[in-house]
Structure formats: structure tokens, C-alpha cells
Scaffold this active site. Structure first.
Site, PDB file in Angstrom:
ATOM      1  N   LYS A 102       0.730  -1.289  -0.142  1.00 28.93           N
ATOM      2  CA  LYS A 102       0.002  -0.012  -0.170  1.00 28.93           C
ATOM      3  C   LYS A 102       0.834   1.407   0.084  1.00 28.93           C
ATOM      4  O   LYS A 102       0.493   2.208   0.766  1.00 28.93           O
ATOM      5  CB  LYS A 102      -0.963   0.129   1.079  1.00 28.93           C
ATOM      6  CG  LYS A 102      -1.903  -1.114   1.008  1.00 28.93           C
ATOM      7  CD  LYS A 102      -2.991  -1.121   2.463  1.00 28.93           C
ATOM      8  CE  LYS A 102      -4.166  -1.967   2.360  1.00 28.93           C
ATOM      9  NZ  LYS A 102      -3.332  -3.411   2.747  1.00 28.93           N
ATOM     10  N   ARG A 103       1.981   1.319  -0.856  1.00 30.97           N
ATOM     11  CA  ARG A 103       2.536   2.520  -0.898  1.00 30.97           C
ATOM     12  C   ARG A 103       1.999   3.486  -1.881  1.00 30.97           C
ATOM     13  O   ARG A 103       1.048   3.313  -2.746  1.00 30.97           O
ATOM     14  CB  ARG A 103       4.062   2.149  -1.531  1.00 30.97           C
ATOM     15  CG  ARG A 103       4.794   1.112  -0.854  1.00 30.97           C
ATOM     16  CD  ARG A 103       5.085   1.447   0.744  1.00 30.97           C
ATOM     17  NE  ARG A 103       6.304   0.601   1.311  1.00 30.97           N
ATOM     18  CZ  ARG A 103       6.139  -0.073   2.555  1.00 30.97           C
ATOM     19  NH1 ARG A 103       4.916   0.064   3.055  1.00 30.97           N
ATOM     20  NH2 ARG A 103       7.190  -0.813   2.671  1.00 30.97           N
TER      21      ARG A 103
END
Length: 282
Positions: A102-103
Site C-alpha cells: 500500500k505505498r
């Protein structure tokens, strides 16, 4: 074994895996409660035994595995080393590996995140990663570019199951679309002309109820967490995705992992979930 840079896009590899193995992604979520339930210590040795047992049991069985990076990162550099081995082992044994990180950032920082996970030179080179679009979908362009160059995929958060996400994801833009719909539309535009399936997907939870989303134009995969222990059912998936169901990758974790550490039991639980979602590719 999946192979980056082999001339086959992530979308094509995923489509083939769904046809060959059925529609299921099993999360590798080694949180303390599961380690304890498996009789393992809550340390790096327990983390590695857990993760590699799941890989050994399931990488040859299911279309995809999804390690949750946070549960590895909590152990520092030693945990990241286990994550590297887990991703490499999963791919070596035949599963597509979606790394749940989830960058999402801007500029050179997003360039660095992309370089960490995408491309054959990446330290933790997965088949796909998850990203967050809430600095703008366009800010994710380094990830899209690196994934395209490396034959990898990107899953963008769109409509998640957590209630905290509703005010943001369902907020309306000036043109009347929900933010979540705008994310789907922008990702779909990047899949235009791809066949049999684009490599850029979105995350849509199985427990969102009536989605209100038009998903027909994505031309890419849907990563769908929340099935199983979190309450999402096959009927929920059928209702939410309708005619787009062939591109759905349901993701489950506890319902399968709770059967460990027995390898036979893990495989049996995974096979039952594959059968439950057989209608997606029918």
C-alpha cells in the site's frame, strides 16, 4: 515459476493462472495471534516458519499469494529478509505473488518505492504490489511505468471495506463521480487495448454492500479482500462484480491460515475456497 521480463504481462499471467488454478488469492498474514495458534514463537524464527510453511503448502495450488508486508516489517531488517525469501519462494514454486505494501507518495519518493518492488532488479521483486491513490492516481505513475517495464502489476485502492474509508472514497467530485469511481476510471484508462487482461487493477472489498460503481470499463483485475472470516461471501462477490466477475481475484487469509500448520489441512481449506468461487470463471 513466474518470470519477470519474460515477455508476458502480469495481466496475461494472472488470466492464465485464474483459468488453470481457479480464482483465489491467499494472504500471508503472520500476525501474533496466528503465530501463537500455530504453536510458534512471536519472533523472526516463528515468522519464517509460518510464512514458508504457507508457501510450501499453497504456492503450487492457488493462483496467487499475498504477503502483508507490515507483519514482516514489524521485525525490522530480519523480518524484511524473511519477506524477501517468502516472495522469492512463492514465485519459484509457481504462484503469482501480490505484495501488499500500500505505498503511495510523490516524485522521487514514489520513484524509490517503485524501484524497491518493481522490476527485475528490485530487492523484493513481486509480481504485483498494492498502492494507495490518495495523493492522486497520477502520482503513482512511477509505479505504473516500472510495472509496465518489468511485466508486473499494480493494484490501486479504490473501494475498501473499512468503514473509515467511506467518507473519502464515496465523496463526490465536481463532475458527480465518487472518488472511488474516479480511481477505477483512471486505472481503466491505463489498461486501454490490453488483452486478455490489463495489468493494472483495483482493490474493491467484498463487504462493501451496494457498491454504486461502474466496473465494466476497468479491463483489469479486481483484488477483492474480505471473503471468508471478514464476512464476504460468494453471493456478495457475484452481486458486486456481475459481468466483470472473470477478472475477480478473491483474497482470503484467516479462513485458510487458521487450518495450519498442517499442510494437508491448509491445502484442503484453499481448495474449498477455490470451489466456492468456481462460478467466476465459468
Amino acid at each position: 515459476m513466474t518470470d519477470l521480463g519474460a515477455g508476458s504481462s502480469f495481466g496475461a499471467r494472472l488470466d492464465a493462472a485464474l483459468t488453470a488454478r481457479g480464482s483465489l488469492c491467499v494472504g500471508i498474514d503472520p500476525h501474533p495471534g496466528l503465530l501463537t495458534a500455530w504453536g510458534l514463537p512471536v519472533d523472526v524464527s516463528g515468522l519464517e516458519r509460518f510464512a514458508l510453511t504457507v508457501v510450501s503448502a499453497l504456492a503450487g495450488e492457488v493462483a496467487a499469494l499475498k504477503p502483508q508486508s507490515a507483519f514482516f516489517e514489524r521485525f525490522g531488517s530480519a523480518g524484511i529478509a524473511v519477506l524477501e525469501r517468502t516472495v522469492a519462494a512463492g514465485r519459484e514454486l509457481g504462484a503469482l505473488v501480490v505484495l501488499d505494501v500500500k505505498r503511495g507518495d510523490i516524485g522521487s519518493t514514489m520513484d524509490a518505492y517503485a524501484a524497491a518492488y518493481l522490476g527485475p532488479a528490485a530487492a523484493v521483486a513481486a509480481d504485483a504490489i498494492t498502492v494507495s491513490p490518495y495523493l492522486g492516481v497520477g502520482a503513482l505513475n512511477p509505479a505504473f511505468a516500472a510495472a509496465s517495464a518489468g511485466g508486473q502489476g499494480v493494484f490501486v485502492l479504490a473501494r475498501t471495506s473499512n468503514p473509515e474509508g467511506v467518507p473519502l472514497q464515496q465523496a463526490r467530485l465536481a463532475d458527480g463521480r465518487a472518488v472511488a469511481q474516479a480511481v477505477v476510471d483512471e486505472v481503466g484508462a491505463r489498461n486501454a487495448g490490453a488483452a486478455p487482461l490489463g495489468s493494472f487493477g483495483v482493490v474493491v472489498g467484498a463487504t462493501i454492500g451496494a457498491s454504486g460503481l461502474d466496473l465494466a470499463g476497468l479491463n483489469g483485475p479486481f483484488l477483492v479482500p474480505g471473503v471468508g472470516a471478514q464476512g464476504g461471501t460468494a453471493d456478495d462477490v457475484r452481486r458486486i462484480f456481475g459481468g466483470a466477475r472473470r477478472a475477480v481475484l478473491p483474497a482470503t487469509s484467516r479462513e485458510v491460515l487458521g487450518r495450519g500448520p498442517d499442510v494437508t489441512a491448509l491445502r484442503g481449506a484453499a481448495r474449498r475456497k477455490v470451489e466456492e468461487f468456481a462460478f467466476l470463471r465459468a
